[in-house]
Design a protein around this motif. Sequence first.
Motif, PDB file in Angstrom:
ATOM      1  N   ILE A 237       0.698  -1.293  -0.070  1.00  0.00           N
ATOM      2  CA  ILE A 237      -0.047   0.038  -0.091  1.00  0.00           C
ATOM      3  C   ILE A 237       0.861   1.208   0.119  1.00  0.00           C
ATOM      4  O   ILE A 237       0.544   2.084  -0.755  1.00  0.00           O
ATOM      5  CB  ILE A 237      -0.988  -0.208   1.133  1.00  0.00           C
ATOM      6  N   PHE A 238       1.994   1.087   0.588  1.00  0.00           N
ATOM      7  CA  PHE A 238       2.955   2.252   0.612  1.00  0.00           C
ATOM      8  C   PHE A 238       4.171   1.900  -0.177  1.00  0.00           C
ATOM      9  O   PHE A 238       5.060   2.768  -0.514  1.00  0.00           O
ATOM     10  CB  PHE A 238       3.563   2.410   2.104  1.00  0.00           C
ATOM     11  N   PHE A 239       4.635   0.575  -0.424  1.00  0.00           N
ATOM     12  CA  PHE A 239       5.891  -0.066  -0.591  1.00  0.00           C
ATOM     13  C   PHE A 239       7.158   0.747  -0.015  1.00  0.00           C
ATOM     14  O   PHE A 239       6.667   1.683   1.099  1.00  0.00           O
ATOM     15  CB  PHE A 239       5.953   0.301  -2.222  1.00  0.00           C
ATOM     16  N   ASP A 240       8.299   0.211  -0.263  1.00  0.00           N
ATOM     17  CA  ASP A 240       9.264   0.772   0.695  1.00  0.00           C
ATOM     18  C   ASP A 240      10.507   0.599   0.004  1.00  0.00           C
ATOM     19  O   ASP A 240      10.444   0.137  -1.179  1.00  0.00           O
ATOM     20  CB  ASP A 240       9.098   0.139   1.925  1.00  0.00           C
ATOM     21  N   ARG A 241      11.543   0.783   0.642  1.00  0.00           N
ATOM     22  CA  ARG A 241      12.926   0.571  -0.118  1.00  0.00           C
ATOM     23  C   ARG A 241      13.217  -0.817  -0.454  1.00  0.00           C
ATOM     24  O   ARG A 241      13.979  -1.114  -1.291  1.00  0.00           O
ATOM     25  CB  ARG A 241      14.032   1.369   0.756  1.00  0.00           C
ATOM     26  N   LEU A 244      11.745  -1.624  -3.564  1.00  0.00           N
ATOM     27  CA  LEU A 244      12.472  -1.146  -4.624  1.00  0.00           C
ATOM     28  C   LEU A 244      13.573  -1.947  -5.105  1.00  0.00           C
ATOM     29  O   LEU A 244      13.827  -2.183  -5.955  1.00  0.00           O
ATOM     30  CB  LEU A 244      13.341   0.185  -4.404  1.00  0.00           C
ATOM     31  N   ALA A 245      14.521  -2.543  -3.794  1.00  0.00           N
ATOM     32  CA  ALA A 245      15.250  -3.358  -4.137  1.00  0.00           C
ATOM     33  C   ALA A 245      15.111  -4.616  -4.742  1.00  0.00           C
ATOM     34  O   ALA A 245      15.527  -5.368  -5.615  1.00  0.00           O
ATOM     35  CB  ALA A 245      16.108  -3.542  -2.850  1.00  0.00           C
ATOM     36  N   VAL A 246      13.797  -5.128  -4.319  1.00  0.00           N
ATOM     37  CA  VAL A 246      13.151  -6.466  -5.034  1.00  0.00           C
ATOM     38  C   VAL A 246      12.844  -6.304  -6.500  1.00  0.00           C
ATOM     39  O   VAL A 246      12.977  -6.884  -7.167  1.00  0.00           O
ATOM     40  CB  VAL A 246      11.906  -7.060  -4.195  1.00  0.00           C
ATOM     41  N   GLY A 247      12.406  -5.072  -6.820  1.00  0.00           N
ATOM     42  CA  GLY A 247      12.072  -4.623  -8.040  1.00  0.00           C
ATOM     43  C   GLY A 247      10.320  -4.562  -8.403  1.00  0.00           C
ATOM     44  O   GLY A 247       9.993  -4.906  -9.334  1.00  0.00           O
ATOM     45  N   VAL A 248       9.780  -4.831  -7.223  1.00  0.00           N
ATOM     46  CA  VAL A 248       8.407  -4.739  -7.247  1.00  0.00           C
ATOM     47  C   VAL A 248       7.945  -3.267  -7.244  1.00  0.00           C
ATOM     48  O   VAL A 248       6.478  -3.059  -7.535  1.00  0.00           O
ATOM     49  CB  VAL A 248       7.605  -5.485  -6.133  1.00  0.00           C
ATOM     50  N   ALA A 249       8.461  -2.281  -7.008  1.00  0.00           N
ATOM     51  CA  ALA A 249       7.849  -1.016  -7.047  1.00  0.00           C
ATOM     52  C   ALA A 249       8.874  -0.101  -7.617  1.00  0.00           C
ATOM     53  O   ALA A 249      10.172  -0.312  -7.530  1.00  0.00           O
ATOM     54  CB  ALA A 249       7.812  -0.453  -5.568  1.00  0.00           C
ATOM     55  N   ARG A 250       8.457   1.155  -8.065  1.00  0.00           N
ATOM     56  CA  ARG A 250       9.383   2.382  -8.710  1.00  0.00           C
ATOM     57  C   ARG A 250       9.502   3.333  -7.542  1.00  0.00           C
ATOM     58  O   ARG A 250       8.573   3.368  -6.621  1.00  0.00           O
ATOM     59  CB  ARG A 250       8.741   2.790 -10.027  1.00  0.00           C
ATOM     60  N   GLU A 251      10.415   4.053  -7.713  1.00  0.00           N
ATOM     61  CA  GLU A 251      10.510   5.280  -6.599  1.00  0.00           C
ATOM     62  C   GLU A 251       9.127   5.999  -6.620  1.00  0.00           C
ATOM     63  O   GLU A 251       8.693   6.342  -5.576  1.00  0.00           O
ATOM     64  CB  GLU A 251      11.638   6.262  -6.901  1.00  0.00           C
ATOM     65  N   GLU A 252       8.401   6.205  -7.813  1.00  0.00           N
ATOM     66  CA  GLU A 252       7.171   7.135  -7.734  1.00  0.00           C
ATOM     67  C   GLU A 252       6.241   6.373  -7.154  1.00  0.00           C
ATOM     68  O   GLU A 252       5.175   6.891  -7.208  1.00  0.00           O
ATOM     69  CB  GLU A 252       7.078   7.569  -9.103  1.00  0.00           C
ATOM     70  N   ASP A 253       6.045   5.045  -6.835  1.00  0.00           N
ATOM     71  CA  ASP A 253       5.059   4.314  -6.020  1.00  0.00           C
ATOM     72  C   ASP A 253       5.327   4.396  -4.533  1.00  0.00           C
ATOM     73  O   ASP A 253       4.466   4.183  -3.915  1.00  0.00           O
ATOM     74  CB  ASP A 253       5.207   2.936  -6.484  1.00  0.00           C
ATOM     75  N   LEU A 254       6.507   4.864  -3.982  1.00  0.00           N
ATOM     76  CA  LEU A 254       6.590   5.052  -2.557  1.00  0.00           C
ATOM     77  C   LEU A 254       5.739   6.276  -1.987  1.00  0.00           C
ATOM     78  O   LEU A 254       5.814   7.374  -2.414  1.00  0.00           O
ATOM     79  CB  LEU A 254       8.230   5.468  -2.240  1.00  0.00           C
ATOM     80  N   ALA A 255       4.851   5.691  -1.135  1.00  0.00           N
ATOM     81  CA  ALA A 255       3.735   6.709  -0.589  1.00  0.00           C
ATOM     82  C   ALA A 255       3.704   7.000   0.787  1.00  0.00           C
ATOM     83  O   ALA A 255       2.994   7.871   1.343  1.00  0.00           O
ATOM     84  CB  ALA A 255       2.508   6.009  -0.935  1.00  0.00           C
ATOM     85  N   TYR A 256       5.172   6.627   1.473  1.00  0.00           N
ATOM     86  CA  TYR A 256       5.224   7.034   2.798  1.00  0.00           C
ATOM     87  C   TYR A 256       6.619   7.456   3.009  1.00  0.00           C
ATOM     88  O   TYR A 256       7.563   6.821   2.896  1.00  0.00           O
ATOM     89  CB  TYR A 256       4.848   5.891   3.916  1.00  0.00           C
ATOM     90  N   THR A 257       6.559   8.801   3.590  1.00  0.00           N
ATOM     91  CA  THR A 257       7.909   9.337   3.871  1.00  0.00           C
ATOM     92  C   THR A 257       7.928   9.955   5.250  1.00  0.00           C
ATOM     93  O   THR A 257       6.928  10.454   5.771  1.00  0.00           O
ATOM     94  CB  THR A 257       8.182  10.816   2.990  1.00  0.00           C
TER      95      THR A 257
END
Length: 305
Positions: A237-241, A244-257
């Motif tokens: 729902i937020f994805f995380d780093r 990104l490392a696993v390759g299931v999300a892109r930087e622009e998908d990260l929803a929690y900072t």
Amino acid sequence: MSRLVAPDDIETPIGYVDLARVRANARRVADYASKHGLTWRPHIKSHKSLAVARIQLAAGARGLTVATLREAEVMAGVTDDLLMAFPPVGTSKLDRLLALPERVDLKVALDSSRVLAPLADRAASSSRTVGVLVEVDMGLGRVGVQSPEELVALAREASDRRGVAFRGIMFYAGHIRMAQQEQGEHLAEVARRLATALDALERAGLRPEIVSGGSTPTLWQSHLVPGMTEIRSGSCIFFDREALAVGVAREEDLAYTVLATVVSTAVPGRAVVDAGTKALSRESRGGDVHSFLMLEGRGRTPWTG
Ligand SMILES: Cc1ncc(COP(=O)(O)O)c(C=O)c1O
């Protein structure tokens, strides 16, 4: 992220949720699941928020997964379909479980008769039937029955006892966290174990209505494990780093900072922020994810800290 600056009157550290990204992530996961004939029952441990749960349900999630009684009590406010993915042990927890509203179709995952028996007795004394998913260990080595024989015995006990009903099986392959393209053999092993489990149930005449699996690192490859009926992917729902490392999300998908403030630059070459492990988490993510920080636009380049 550098483009986000906390206004002066906001105390940091503070979590910042990008709701547009949350909605987009929820839509993508729900669409993926429905395209592959799966339902999505997200684990809410990453957000514990009614607002975010509502977004998941509006996107098409079928019910929610929780791990604690408190989460169950809160999430019963937005859904009638709950899976408690952690064995409830002890009188107080059973009392709270059975006090959930009657309208909730309640399912509990467990892996032993010692948890099942008191649950069944407590439910029967409330004239209620709680669904049981027998948890199967698929290689994580945390919880779950260890053999098809144990699975069949527990499923049969759940079918036979008053107060509970056998609804299916659950597993969590949380050991699969390597890069997506390296997951093939691990997913094949899960598929093999699942086929053996389903075959054993069928031969015993026990029909699992729900086969619940899934995780965020394996999210987009869930369809490679035949027999699953639902995925519980949650941190997507937020994805995380790690995502990104696993390759299931892109930087622009990260929803929690986490917005932080630089509080010291006294030591040359260093900037100290007010968001360290005490404010965040000591949980290590492993792999090449060594810190909480990411320079925007620099992808996986870690900052130490
Ligand atoms: C039992 C269970 N199901 C689902 C999840 C969700 O996993 P993820 O956050 O990788 O999607 C977790 C996470 O810890 C879990 O323990």
